[in-house]
Scaffold this active site. Structure first.
Site, mmCIF file in Angstrom:
data_model
loop_
_atom_site.group_PDB
_atom_site.id
_atom_site.type_symbol
_atom_site.label_atom_id
_atom_site.label_comp_id
_atom_site.label_asym_id
_atom_site.label_seq_id
_atom_site.Cartn_x
_atom_site.Cartn_y
_atom_site.Cartn_z
ATOM 1 N N ASN A 162 0.789 -1.230 0.000
ATOM 2 C CA ASN A 162 0.000 0.000 0.000
ATOM 3 C C ASN A 162 0.824 1.285 0.000
ATOM 4 O O ASN A 162 0.430 2.289 -0.584
ATOM 5 C CB ASN A 162 -0.941 -0.004 1.209
ATOM 6 N N ASP A 272 -0.576 -6.482 4.941
ATOM 7 C CA ASP A 272 -0.890 -5.259 5.667
ATOM 8 C C ASP A 272 -1.869 -4.378 4.886
ATOM 9 O O ASP A 272 -1.880 -4.397 3.656
ATOM 10 C CB ASP A 272 0.421 -4.496 5.908
ATOM 11 N N HIS A 276 -7.116 -0.778 2.212
ATOM 12 C CA HIS A 276 -6.665 0.491 1.653
ATOM 13 C C HIS A 276 -6.120 0.336 0.231
ATOM 14 O O HIS A 276 -5.533 1.256 -0.323
ATOM 15 C CB HIS A 276 -5.609 1.117 2.565
ATOM 16 N N GLU A 315 -5.026 -8.291 6.730
ATOM 17 C CA GLU A 315 -5.443 -7.359 7.762
ATOM 18 C C GLU A 315 -6.405 -6.344 7.133
ATOM 19 O O GLU A 315 -5.991 -5.383 6.500
ATOM 20 C CB GLU A 315 -4.234 -6.620 8.359
#
Length: 553
Positions: A162, A272, A276, A315
């Site tokens: 990300n 992670d 997003h 996540e």
């Protein structure tokens, strides 16, 4: 890191596969298979676990005074390997280890309002192709994975696609074709959760872009100075030519992350900041990882542990098991499971344990995993590195934490220090630093109460590791008072059944097991380490404990 074209061929053959069937293998009755859905995963901050090599504690002149617990403290890959070889994880019943990212971090520090901070946590990447020297070397990683696999323990690394690390005087921003530096996320719609920066000064990778981009000039300069520019470029040329992927930002990073699979044989990634990033990115990442894992197995047949496919756990912050497959952004629901993740981290368990009766938790989780989430799973936790409201921050309930975490259906995440009652409230810390103190090895060595807590975690952890039924089996309450339940699991030819009793009085206890075990069957209580025989549908045993873990002798 020389790669052949095998990885590319496998990637191409998988590109059309959005929904993959779950792989199963026939297993002999006496051999308990490793099942990701029932895994007992130990999560540690690489920098905070164990310092086995003080010579690598300072690099890149990261010597400025930081906020409390916001600088490097010395933990390294050698420290993890040391504990693997000592049997620490095996004694805990751990069958997978997840480490925070080990790639090279930004060289400078930054203050996000919590004091000067260095990238000790690993989430501020500068160079995905290099291991940060504070954590160790590539040889250290190879030895760690080999040591873990020799003990039957899988290894998860942590993948960040990300964002890059923050911009500092030592770490220039990546080109605008690669990243955006505004706007900051508002988190109230799908769009302003994805096409934005998580916080100020955390450049967001343009994962939606298919535009061809050149390497950032600072990366080119770095690789040339290190004498590996030509090799890295040759690998990239091969990857993009044979795969047909555009030279877009996300595919560079996926290639770099897949190298840790083909070079070292890691078994999975914890991913992670999933929500997003566009969901199609994770389907693409699944394809790349599957190709890399298949290539590793083909090239290293003597190192193949089993037929499990590569493991991806995501996540999706604030996802809970009650949501099933769909995470709700408010204006859009997204399924991150199909074609991408085996499992998502379950942020809900800490509330369930605090607010609901045990059997309500166990029964509901079992039902959801057999229906809405069939063929998938969740990763349960009660404390973590970035959840500021853990179940028991002052460690007043370490026994209950272990019992509920390790007996709840789904995979379990043991956060480093859960098993040793490492306090999650540290004086003078700001924000999540309070969750990230050094592992309390001195307490384990010297404090009798800590040793007793650890022993409780060890007994439960080994029971879970020995019995996939605990995490992946069907739950059935037998009696409410005393509270007794069974878990039953079938995997190919392997059949596993256990009975657990909780909240018992010390002394003599009689438990009803007639619907699970026949008269005359000899059982073993893994908690008090004694054998019992089923008579008239019951077992009777005497112990000082309030917990019984029954397994076939």
């Amino acid at each position: 890191m020389k790669k052949g074209t095998l990885l590319i061929v496998i990637i191409l053959s998988c590109l059309a596969c959005k929904n993959e069937p779950k792989e199963t293998v026939d297993v002999e009755q006496e051999s308990a298979p490793f099942v990701w859905e029932a895994a007992n995963i130990y999560f540690l901050l690489t920098d905070r676990f164990n310092n086995a090599d003080e010579s690598n504690d300072i690099n890149f002149n990261r010597t400025k005074e930081t906020g409390v617990l916001r600088g490097f403290k010395g933990g390294d890959l050698k420290g993890v390997t040391q504990k693997i070889e000592e049997g620490y994880f095996s004694d805990l019943g751990i069958n997978a280890i997840w480490m925070t990212p080990i790639v090279e971090q930004i060289h400078g520090g930054t203050d996000e309002g919590t004091g000067l901070t260095y990238g000790f946590h690993g989430y501020w990447a500068k160079d995905w192709t290099a291991i940060d020297p504070n954590f160790g070397t590539k040889d250290d990683l190879k030895k760690l994975v080999d040591a873990a696999h020799a003990k039957g323990i899988r290894v998860l690394l942590d993948a960040v696609i990300n964002h890059t690390g923050p911009v500092t005087d030592k770490d220039p921003v990546w080109p605008s074709e690669w990243v955006r530096t505004e706007p900051k996320c508002q988190y109230d719609t799908y769009e302003n959760t994805i096409t934005c920066t998580l916080v100020e000064n955390l450049p967001d990778i343009k994962t939606e872009s298919n535009e061809v981009v050149d390497l950032p000039p600072q990366l080119v300069e770095k690789w040339k100075a290190e004498g590996r520019y030509e090799d890295e470029m040759a690998e990239l040329d091969t990857f993009f030519k044979d795969s047909g992927f555009p030279r877009a930002p996300r595919f560079y990073i996926m290639k770099w992350l897949s190298d840790y699979i083909t070079d070292y044989g890691i078994d999975g990634y914890r991913v992670d900041t999933v929500k997003h990033t566009e969901e199609f990115v994770w389907q693409e990442f699944r394809t790349v990882c599957n190709g890399a894992f298949s290539a590793y197995k083909k090239n290293n047949p003597d190192k193949v542990l089993d037929d499990n496919r590569f493991y991806l756990v995501g996540e999706v912050y604030n996802y809970g098991i009650s949501s099933g497959k769909a995470f709700d952004f408010g204006d859009k629901k997204v399924n991150y499971f199909d074609g991408a993740f085996n499992s998502l981290i379950n942020f809900e368990l800490k509330w369930n344990v605090a607010q609901q009766p045990k059997d309500e938790v166990f029964s509901r989780y079992s039902k959801l995993l057999e229906t809405d989430l069939k063929d998938y799973s969740v990763l349960n936790y009660l404390s973590s590195h970035d959840d500021g409201q853990p179940f028991d921050p002052n460690r007043e309930k370490p026994y209950e934490t272990a019992t509920m975490l390790l007996l709840t259906p789904g995979a379990s995440q043991v956060y480093y220090g859960d098993e040793s009652a490492r306090r999650l409230v540290v004086e003078n810390t700001v924000g999540d630093a309070t969750l990230r103190s050094m592992m309390n090895w001195d307490d384990i060595q010297n404090d009798p109460n800590t040793k007793a807590v650890l022993e409780h975690w060890q007994k439960l952890g080994q029971f879970r590791a020995n019995h996939p039924a605990v995490g992946a089996g069907t739950h059935q309450m037998i009696t409410q008072t005393p509270y007794v339940f069974s878990r039953n699991y079938n995997y190919g030819n392997f059949k596993d059944v256990v009975v657990v009793a909780m909240d018992l009085d010390a002394g003599k206890k009689t438990l009803n097991v007639k619907d699970v075990f026949e008269d005359g069957v000899i059982l073993h209580d893994a908690y008090s380490n004694q054998d019992v025989t089923v008579k008239n549908g019951n077992v009777t045993l005497e112990s000082k404990f309030d917990l019984v873990l029954l397994e076939l002798k």
